[in-house]
Every structure is written in structure tokens, then in C-alpha cells.
Design an enzyme around this catalytic site. Structure first.
Site, mmCIF file in Angstrom:
data_model
loop_
_atom_site.group_PDB
_atom_site.id
_atom_site.type_symbol
_atom_site.label_atom_id
_atom_site.label_comp_id
_atom_site.label_asym_id
_atom_site.label_seq_id
_atom_site.Cartn_x
_atom_site.Cartn_y
_atom_site.Cartn_z
ATOM 1 N N THR A 1 0.849 -1.187 0.000
ATOM 2 C CA THR A 1 0.000 0.000 0.000
ATOM 3 C C THR A 1 0.881 1.232 0.000
ATOM 4 O O THR A 1 1.879 1.289 0.722
ATOM 5 C CB THR A 1 -0.953 0.006 1.222
ATOM 6 O OG1 THR A 1 -1.738 1.208 1.210
ATOM 7 C CG2 THR A 1 -0.211 -0.096 2.536
ATOM 8 N N HIS B 1 3.770 -10.686 14.696
ATOM 9 C CA HIS B 1 4.846 -11.206 15.534
ATOM 10 C C HIS B 1 4.615 -12.654 15.944
ATOM 11 O O HIS B 1 5.541 -13.335 16.400
ATOM 12 C CB HIS B 1 5.007 -10.328 16.786
ATOM 13 C CG HIS B 1 6.404 -10.301 17.331
ATOM 14 N ND1 HIS B 1 7.171 -11.430 17.495
ATOM 15 C CD2 HIS B 1 7.182 -9.266 17.747
ATOM 16 C CE1 HIS B 1 8.342 -11.107 18.000
ATOM 17 N NE2 HIS B 1 8.381 -9.796 18.160
#
Length: 253
Positions: A174, A226
Site C-alpha cells: 500500500t 509477531h
């Protein structure tokens, strides 16, 4: 920034429900349609993932030079003149091939390394954002990526995207550089494990000994889950993207 597309799995609605409307004065804009879906998916993405973002500067001198050369060659010979977002998509696709954990998704208690590399690209439309997908991006030549992104962007703006053109994304890109943005925190498009934000190309300075040298620089912003990637491998993935952009002739190989 949040993007809406159909990925490999649907995303459940966020738990709980919004509080009932109060008597706050002012014009009310109902969150429905595409805006409601974007709001729901954004909330779900941030609720369900452990998202972190790192930024990294990229020297774009060689990329700018390469694109200028391609502009001189022209569309007639290339089929389409690649833009900088096309270079980023190509670099991300090749980096994903080298870092399969970045091209994965969580299924139950498993991390699934996906077999295809399909890069979604955020396209702004009047009522929100859509993310058409460049399928098999790692197998396409740079000019082919440029032709595909141009076709998909036009279809998105004309509301003519097919279901297949919206499905199967494994990673997203993006860009906000066209608005003067240097760096930002993109939000992952579930069930992907990462998304790359692209800032503007700006004039900057680096030092050659005691001599300042003018350079073209761009900041990339990688948000990753994560649960899938720790900080060091995420930084290595971002560095691989950086290296491809700083040595863009490798994207023509």
C-alpha cells in the site's frame, strides 16, 4: 491505513458490539456498506494479531535511473512502463520467495507456508479501498507486473473487478507517497502475515567521507504479525526488499 480485499480465508467479526448511539450532536454518517466492512476488518485485524511495524530507508537512485530509461524506451516496446509501485511489488515478490515465513498465514495452531506468492495492491476508490491481487507475482517479469497492475487499478476504479481478481492475496503493498507521506503504519490484511507501506521518493543527503552527496530516498514500512515472525527475520525480509530496490537490474533477470 486499512485495506479491504478477499484473502484466502474470511475474517470473523470482532467480538462484542458497538455501544448504542448517544445524543451527540452533529452530522451522522452510518458505517455501512464498504465503510462498515473496512471498519470491521480493521478492528478484527488489530484484535487478532500481534502487529509491529519497522521502517527502513532505501536509496532509490538506481531505481529512478532505471525507470527513466524505461520511459525513454516507451510503452510500445515494453507493453507498459513500470511505476515505482510496480518495482516495489516485484521486489516484495522476490523477497517473499526468499523468506517463506513472510508469505504465510496461521491456521489453528499451525503456520502454513503458502505455495503461491500473490501480492495485493491497495487501490483507492470513492467509497473506500479495494485490493486487487497480482497472482504469481514472483513468476512475472517487471513489465508484466506493470501491465497487470494497470489493468487491475482501472478495473477497480470502474467497479469491474471479478471475484477471482480479489481473492488469494498472500501479502499486500500500500502506497501513500503520492500524498507526501514519508512513513506510516499499515494494518495487515487478514489472514496475511504482513503488509508493506511505501512512502514518497524524496531528495536527501548521504555522506561520502566528508562530502555530502544528494540522493533519492524512500522509506518502506513493514507491518508484520509477531506470532509468525520475530523482529530479526522481519528486518531481514525488509532488507531483502531494500536490496532489490537498490539493485533494480536484478528485477529484470
Amino acid at each position: 491505513v486499512f485495506i479491504f480485499s478477499r484473502s484466502q480465508k474470511s475474517v470473523p467479526s470482532p467480538t462484542g458490539s458497538p455501544s448504542s448511539a448517544t445524543q451527540i450532536s452533529g452530522e451522522r454518517i452510518p458505517m455501512k456498506g464498504m465503510r462498515g466492512i473496512i471498519a470491521e476488518r480493521m478492528h478484527a485485524s488489530l484484535q487478532e494479531m500481534a502487529q509491529l511495524t519497522l521502517t527502513m530507508d532505501v536509496n532509490m537512485d538506481r531505481a529512478v535511473e532505471l525507470r527513466d530509461q524505461m520511459k525513454d524506451i516507451g510503452q510500445a516496446e515494453l507493453g507498459a512502463v513500470p511505476g515505482y509501485t510496480d518495482l516495489v511489488i516485484a521486489a516484495a515478490a522476490q523477497a517473499l520467495a526468499q523468506h517463506p515465513l513472510a508469505n504465510s498465514q496461521i491456521d489453528g495452531n499451525d503456520v502454513v507456508l503458502l505455495e503461491e506468492i500473490n501480492v495485493g495492491m491497495a487501490v483507492a476508490v470513492p467509497d473506500g479501498l479495494v485490493v486487487p491481487v497480482v497472482h504469481g507475482a514472483d513468476q512475472l517479469e517487471l513489465a508484466e507486473i506493470a501491465m497487470e497492475t494497470s489493468r487491475l487499478a482501472e478495473a477497480a476504479r470502474n467497479k469491474k473487478l471479478s471475484l477471482s481478481e480479489m481473492e488469494g492475496g498472500t501479502f499486500s503493498v500500500t502506497a501513500l507517497g503520492m500524498f507526501g507521506v514519508d512513513a506510516f503504519t499499515p494494518v495487515i490484511n487478514p489472514p496475511n502475515a504482513g503488509i508493506l507501506g511505501v512512502g514518497r521518493i524524496r531528495d536527501d543527503v548521504e555522506w561520502d567521507g566528508d562530502t555530502p552527496v544528494k540522493v533519492k530516498r524512500m522509506t518502506i514500512s513493514l507491518t508484520w504479525d509477531h506470532r509468525v515472525l520475530d523482529g530479526a527475520p522481519a528486518a531481514e525480509f525488509a532488507s531483502t526488499i531494500k536490496n532489490f530496490l537498490e539493485q533494480p537490474l536484478r528485477l529484470l533477470a
